[in-house]
Structures are given as C-alpha cells and as structure tokens.
Design an enzyme around this catalytic site. Structure first.
Site, PDB file in Angstrom:
ATOM      1  CB  SER A  81      -0.724   0.055   1.222  1.00 35.63           C
ATOM      2  OG  SER A  81      -1.517   1.260   1.487  1.00 35.63           O
ATOM      3  CE1 TYR A 105      -4.305  -2.099   5.021  1.00 36.66           C
ATOM      4  CE2 TYR A 105      -3.639  -0.070   4.569  1.00 36.66           C
ATOM      5  CZ  TYR A 105      -4.170  -1.123   4.039  1.00 36.66           C
ATOM      6  OH  TYR A 105      -4.414  -1.114   2.862  1.00 36.66           O
TER       7      TYR A 105
END
Ligand code: NAD
Length: 257
Positions: A139, A152
């Site tokens: 990401s 995350y």
C-alpha cells in the site's frame, strides 16, 4: 505477454484487487487459484466464470489467511505455484489508545504474517521449477503513514521489509519478490470506510472521496483493479526479471508529495 502454463495463487481474491489481479493473470494465460475464507457457492462461481471467460483452469480454495497452518495448506492443496500474489487484507481505523488488541492481531496476521507463511511454503516449489514470482500487495501505507491506522501501517511497512528480504534471499535465482503499493482503489475495503468518515467529518460522500480519500492522491482519481492486475502481470513477465526486492507505486502520485 504470455503466462501460459503458469499457475498463480492469489490470496483474498473473491473481491476487489485480488479478483482484479486474478482476472488479469488469467487473461494473460495463467491458471488461477482464487482464495478467501468464506467457501460460498458465489466463490466457486467466480472461478468458473474466469475459466469460462479465458479458457484457463480456475479453482477456488478456501483457507483462512489469519492462520499460519491454513496459509501453508493453501499452497499444498494448490500443488504449489509459479506465481504467488499475497493480497488478503483487512483494515480497522481507530486512535491507538482505543485500537482493539484483537484487531491489531488480526491485521498483523492477515496483512503481514500470511505472506511469510505462503512464501515459505511456496518457494521450494518455485526453485524446483526454475521460475517464481512473488508479488505482495502492500500500500502507499507501506511507504508513508496516516493517523488512526497503526496496525495497517505497521503491517504494510512490514510487508515491504519482507519483500526486500525475500528479494535478497532469491537474488541469484530465477525468482523475484516485489511489492505493489496502491493508493486508494474503490473496492469493498474502501467503501466500508466511507460512512464512518462521513459521520466523523460531517461530510457528504462526494466530499469524503475528494477531500479526505483523494486528498493525498494528486491525480484525484482512484486506481483501478485492472491497473493493479496489469502491474502484477508485468512483474510476472520476462521484462521484469531484474526487478526484485523493491516497490512499485500505483498511487496517482501520492508518494511523490
Ligand atoms: P477487499 O475487502 O475487496 O478484499 C479483501 C480480500 O481479502 C477479500 O477477498 C477477502 O475475502 C480477503 N480476506 C480477508 N480476510 C481474509 C482471511 N482471513 N483469509 C482469507 N482471505 C481473507 O479489499 P481490497 O481493497 O481489494 O484489498 C486487497 C488488498 O489491497 C489488501 O491487502 C489491502 O490492504 C490492499 N490495498 C487496498 C487499497 C484500496 O484502496 N482498496 C489500497 C492499498 C492497498
């Protein structure tokens, strides 16, 4: 580019980016193994639809990526693979003092540890075949941070570190390991964040998309699952044989800021 005869396992691929990647790899000729933990008729139907559309073998294998043994069983049940795409992922957003420990553990297990287990289980088979491509869907949050996404961001930075390490361990072999770092892609994972953000900032859906989500994405457009699939397919090609241990951003310029 032809991936004819190769077998790709894509974790977390009954939805979103994983499904998009599976479709693009199948279009390039690879046999594909879809995965999630749900094992529904719809999951098996998605595989059947890909097989019908492209003529490749497409199967669905259920396995829970929060469990290390299940990750390794997925690789064994598929009979190994040439291409491994570690994509399964979940999200939870909360300030660190309120972040539930269970959510932290689940995000680290699914978004990070699963890639360790699947890679460990798949790599010997790749060595035997003389070809291997490991692509980790990280990401922009593997390279930068945002508040309230502690687990995350930690998991995604972790997977970038794992990518570099496996790239080095396989550098003298016909195996590569890279991470793709998407910015925002409009998938169910992102859709689920919109209502809470609307409430938190008292904003309309359009404002949340433009002024919160795409605020850091200079292109002001979501990346698409097809673009992610195309990037993964490129990393599986001969042209990408010397690309290893690194990241490719598909983020509309986010990490250039
Ligand atoms: P999604 O919710 O559409 O898909 C997530 C997939 O993971 C689903 O197929 C789901 O079944 C699977 N999954 C979840 N828990 C699982 C488990 N325990 N075992 C097996 N499978 C499990 O989300 P997405 O947006 O397509 O996300 C896919 C990946 O892309 C994730 O790793 C996510 O972090 C990453 N990513 C997404 C975006 C984005 O904007 N959508 C941006 C950057 C990175």
């Amino acid at each position: 580019m032809s991936l004819t005869g190769k077998t790709a396992i894509i974790t977390g691929s009954n939805s979103g980016i994983g499904l998009g990647v599976a479709r693009e790899l199948a279009k390039a000729g690879a046999h594909v193994v879809l995965n999630s933990y749900t094992d529904t008729d719809e999951d098996h139907a998605l595989a059947a639809e890909i097989a019908k559309m492209t003529g490749v073998d497409a199967r669905y294998i259920s396995a829970d990526m929060s469990n290390g043994e299940e990750c390794r069983r997925l690789i064994a049940d598929a009979g190994g693979c040439d291409i491994l795409v570690n994509n399964a992922g979940i999200q939870h957003v909360a300030p660190v003092q309120d972040f539930p420990s269970g959510k932290w553990d689940a995000i680290i297990a699914i978004n990070l540890s699963s890639a360790f287990h699947t890679t460990a289980a798949a790599i010997t088979g790749m060595r035997d075949k003389g070809y291997g491509r490991i692509v980790n869907i990280a990401s922009a949050h593997g390279l930068t941070a945002s508040p309230y996404k502690s687990a995350y961001v930690a998991a995604k930075h972790g997977i970038v570190g794992l990518t570099k390490t496996i790239g080095l361990e396989t550098a003298r072999e016909p195996i590569t390991c890279n991470a793709v770092c998407p910015g925002y892609v409009l998938t169910p994972l992102v859709e689920a964040q919109i209502p809470d953000t609307m409430k938190e900032y008292d904003m309309s859906r359009e404002d949340v998309i433009e002024n919160v989500m795409l605020q850091r994405q200079p292109s002001k457009e979501f990346a698409t699952v097809e673009q992610l699939g195309g990037t993964v397919a490129f990393l599986c090609s001969d042209a990408a044989a010397q690309i290893t241990g690194t990241t490719i951003s598909v983020d509309g310029g986010w990490t250039a800021l």
